[in-house]
Write a protein that holds these residues in place. Structure first.
Motif, PDB file in Angstrom:
ATOM      1  N   TYR A  17       0.644  -1.032  -0.049  1.00 56.82           N
ATOM      2  CA  TYR A  17      -0.076   0.067  -0.008  1.00 56.82           C
ATOM      3  C   TYR A  17       0.896   1.091   0.115  1.00 56.82           C
ATOM      4  CZ  TYR A  17      -3.717   3.364   1.432  1.00 56.82           C
ATOM      5  OH  TYR A  17      -4.586   4.316   1.584  1.00 56.82           O
ATOM      6  N   ASP A  18       1.887   1.069   0.776  1.00 54.48           N
ATOM      7  CA  ASP A  18       2.884   2.257   0.805  1.00 54.48           C
ATOM      8  C   ASP A  18       3.712   2.612  -0.384  1.00 54.48           C
ATOM      9  OD1 ASP A  18       4.279   4.431   2.254  1.00 54.48           O
ATOM     10  OD2 ASP A  18       6.063   3.183   2.130  1.00 54.48           O
ATOM     11  N   ILE A  19       3.921   1.566  -1.087  1.00 55.79           N
ATOM     12  CA  ILE A  19       4.290   1.730  -2.511  1.00 55.79           C
ATOM     13  C   ILE A  19       3.491   2.274  -3.497  1.00 55.79           C
ATOM     14  CG2 ILE A  19       5.404   0.471  -4.377  1.00 55.79           C
ATOM     15  CD1 ILE A  19       6.855  -1.476  -2.258  1.00 55.79           C
ATOM     16  N   THR A  20       2.281   1.822  -3.497  1.00 54.95           N
ATOM     17  CA  THR A  20       1.347   2.177  -4.574  1.00 54.95           C
ATOM     18  C   THR A  20       0.512   3.459  -4.545  1.00 54.95           C
ATOM     19  OG1 THR A  20      -0.410   0.886  -3.558  1.00 54.95           O
ATOM     20  CG2 THR A  20       0.647  -0.120  -5.354  1.00 54.95           C
ATOM     21  N   GLU A  21       0.564   3.956  -3.133  1.00 59.06           N
ATOM     22  CA  GLU A  21      -0.120   5.353  -3.009  1.00 59.06           C
ATOM     23  C   GLU A  21       0.734   6.294  -2.704  1.00 59.06           C
ATOM     24  OE1 GLU A  21      -3.491   5.792  -2.477  1.00 59.06           O
ATOM     25  OE2 GLU A  21      -3.884   3.791  -3.088  1.00 59.06           O
ATOM     26  N   ARG A  22       0.381   7.364  -3.229  1.00 57.20           N
ATOM     27  CA  ARG A  22       1.185   8.762  -3.213  1.00 57.20           C
ATOM     28  C   ARG A  22       1.086   9.571  -1.977  1.00 57.20           C
ATOM     29  NH1 ARG A  22      -1.200  13.811  -4.786  1.00 57.20           N
ATOM     30  NH2 ARG A  22      -3.300  13.653  -5.161  1.00 57.20           N
ATOM     31  N   TRP A  23      -0.100   9.057  -1.039  1.00 55.92           N
ATOM     32  CA  TRP A  23      -0.153   9.822   0.345  1.00 55.92           C
ATOM     33  C   TRP A  23       0.900   9.204   1.351  1.00 55.92           C
ATOM     34  CZ3 TRP A  23      -3.070  13.836  -0.475  1.00 55.92           C
ATOM     35  CH2 TRP A  23      -3.985  13.969  -1.255  1.00 55.92           C
ATOM     36  N   SER A  24       1.125  10.121   2.403  1.00 57.56           N
ATOM     37  CA  SER A  24       2.232  10.086   3.402  1.00 57.56           C
ATOM     38  C   SER A  24       1.427  10.403   4.660  1.00 57.56           C
ATOM     39  CB  SER A  24       3.586  10.369   2.934  1.00 57.56           C
ATOM     40  OG  SER A  24       4.489  10.003   3.983  1.00 57.56           O
ATOM     41  N   ASN A  25       2.128   9.775   5.581  1.00 60.53           N
ATOM     42  CA  ASN A  25       1.680  10.438   6.791  1.00 60.53           C
ATOM     43  C   ASN A  25       3.046  10.776   7.482  1.00 60.53           C
ATOM     44  OD1 ASN A  25       3.059   8.239   7.749  1.00 60.53           O
ATOM     45  ND2 ASN A  25       1.632   7.678   9.563  1.00 60.53           N
ATOM     46  N   GLY A  26       3.997  11.462   6.601  1.00 62.73           N
ATOM     47  CA  GLY A  26       5.390  11.963   7.121  1.00 62.73           C
ATOM     48  C   GLY A  26       5.296  13.006   7.959  1.00 62.73           C
ATOM     49  N   GLN A  27       4.264  14.154   7.594  1.00 61.97           N
ATOM     50  CA  GLN A  27       4.220  15.436   8.136  1.00 61.97           C
ATOM     51  C   GLN A  27       3.724  15.179   9.550  1.00 61.97           C
ATOM     52  OE1 GLN A  27       4.780  18.643   7.307  1.00 61.97           O
ATOM     53  NE2 GLN A  27       5.706  18.002   5.533  1.00 61.97           N
ATOM     54  N   THR A  28       2.747  14.266   9.879  1.00 58.05           N
ATOM     55  CA  THR A  28       2.273  13.803  11.049  1.00 58.05           C
ATOM     56  C   THR A  28       3.287  13.299  12.235  1.00 58.05           C
ATOM     57  OG1 THR A  28      -0.037  13.498   9.982  1.00 58.05           O
ATOM     58  CG2 THR A  28       0.244  12.819  12.310  1.00 58.05           C
ATOM     59  N   GLU A  29       3.990  12.357  11.591  1.00 62.96           N
ATOM     60  CA  GLU A  29       5.148  11.600  12.086  1.00 62.96           C
ATOM     61  C   GLU A  29       6.078  12.742  12.652  1.00 62.96           C
ATOM     62  OE1 GLU A  29       5.128   8.476  13.445  1.00 62.96           O
ATOM     63  OE2 GLU A  29       3.232   8.288  12.568  1.00 62.96           O
ATOM     64  N   GLY A  30       6.570  13.533  11.573  1.00 62.37           N
ATOM     65  CA  GLY A  30       7.368  14.459  11.952  1.00 62.37           C
ATOM     66  C   GLY A  30       7.183  15.507  13.191  1.00 62.37           C
ATOM     67  N   GLN A  31       5.955  15.889  13.210  1.00 64.69           N
ATOM     68  CA  GLN A  31       5.274  16.831  14.207  1.00 64.69           C
ATOM     69  C   GLN A  31       5.222  15.962  15.701  1.00 64.69           C
ATOM     70  OE1 GLN A  31       4.486  19.993  14.080  1.00 64.69           O
ATOM     71  NE2 GLN A  31       5.144  19.974  11.955  1.00 64.69           N
ATOM     72  N   ILE A  32       4.805  14.471  15.474  1.00 66.30           N
ATOM     73  CA  ILE A  32       5.033  13.756  16.819  1.00 66.30           C
ATOM     74  C   ILE A  32       6.433  13.735  17.241  1.00 66.30           C
ATOM     75  CG2 ILE A  32       4.520  11.368  17.665  1.00 66.30           C
ATOM     76  CD1 ILE A  32       2.065  11.359  15.704  1.00 66.30           C
ATOM     77  N   ASN A  33       7.313  13.529  16.310  1.00 68.54           N
ATOM     78  CA  ASN A  33       8.787  13.170  16.699  1.00 68.54           C
ATOM     79  C   ASN A  33       9.242  14.719  17.369  1.00 68.54           C
ATOM     80  OD1 ASN A  33      11.392  12.203  16.958  1.00 68.54           O
ATOM     81  ND2 ASN A  33      11.674  13.037  14.979  1.00 68.54           N
ATOM     82  N   ARG A  34       8.687  15.756  16.757  1.00 69.29           N
ATOM     83  CA  ARG A  34       9.421  17.138  17.249  1.00 69.29           C
ATOM     84  C   ARG A  34       8.524  17.300  18.886  1.00 69.29           C
ATOM     85  NH1 ARG A  34       7.360  22.058  17.753  1.00 69.29           N
ATOM     86  NH2 ARG A  34       5.136  21.457  16.647  1.00 69.29           N
ATOM     87  N   LEU A  35       7.251  17.054  19.080  1.00 70.17           N
ATOM     88  CA  LEU A  35       6.972  16.944  20.262  1.00 70.17           C
ATOM     89  C   LEU A  35       7.404  16.344  21.281  1.00 70.17           C
ATOM     90  CD1 LEU A  35       3.035  17.524  19.181  1.00 70.17           C
ATOM     91  CD2 LEU A  35       4.421  19.277  20.214  1.00 70.17           C
ATOM     92  N   LYS A  36       7.633  15.099  20.991  1.00 72.71           N
ATOM     93  CA  LYS A  36       8.452  14.079  21.845  1.00 72.71           C
ATOM     94  C   LYS A  36       9.731  14.629  22.094  1.00 72.71           C
ATOM     95  CE  LYS A  36       6.027   9.843  20.765  1.00 72.71           C
ATOM     96  NZ  LYS A  36       6.099   8.430  20.211  1.00 72.71           N
ATOM     97  N   ALA A  37      10.608  15.193  21.219  1.00 74.66           N
ATOM     98  CA  ALA A  37      11.834  15.757  21.525  1.00 74.66           C
ATOM     99  C   ALA A  37      11.915  16.723  22.373  1.00 74.66           C
ATOM    100  CB  ALA A  37      12.641  16.192  20.257  1.00 74.66           C
ATOM    101  N   LEU A  38      10.719  17.686  22.053  1.00 71.41           N
ATOM    102  CA  LEU A  38      10.711  18.847  23.165  1.00 71.41           C
ATOM    103  C   LEU A  38      10.292  18.364  24.511  1.00 71.41           C
ATOM    104  CD1 LEU A  38       8.420  21.463  21.050  1.00 71.41           C
ATOM    105  CD2 LEU A  38      10.855  21.617  21.807  1.00 71.41           C
TER     106      LEU A  38
END
Length: 133
Positions: free
Chosen positions: A108-129
């Protein structure tokens, strides 16, 4: 040959493979040649490819995996999984076993063009803070 003279000699090609390569260096050496910033890194990669057939095989498999994940054709994934499993490289076999646990999600990840990278990046930033507080 004295002990000091032996320490000062440059390492032979076989010595380059005999020394342990840190994972971060190994990962950096698995990128395409044009992505290597220095000639020294390119020379290290060339030496490792010439002296270690397993490194050369791992590099080929890593580059193929990268192409599959960046592309949109999930049909070549099964062939890559079979090649990586039969390569004889333990870490590749473990990686393919992990991918096979949720193969539908990988396809599914290969065939779809959508990504949750922005969401994961925000979560990672909040956890680091949170850890910094």
């Amino acid at each position: 040959m004295s002990r000091i003279a032996a320490q000062k000699r440059p390492p032979a090609v076989g010595d380059a493979v005999a020394c342990r390569v840190p994972p971060i260096v190994g990962a950096a050496l698995c990128i395409k040649r044009r992505g290597l910033p220095t000639d020294e890194q390119a020379a290290k990669m060339k030496t490792l490819k010439e002296t270690s057939p397993k490194f050369a095989m791992m590099r080929i498999l890593a580059l193929r995996c990268r192409c599959i994940l960046r592309g949109t054709d999930a049909r070549s994934l099964e062939a890559w999984l079979n090649d990586a499993t039969s390569s004889g490289i333990y870490s590749m076999r473990q990686f393919t076993n992990t991918l096979r646990h949720d193969l539908a999600a990988v396809r599914y990840d290969i065939t779809e063009r959508w990504s949750n990278g922005q969401t994961e990046g925000q979560i990672n930033r909040l956890k680091a803070l949170k850890r910094a507080m």
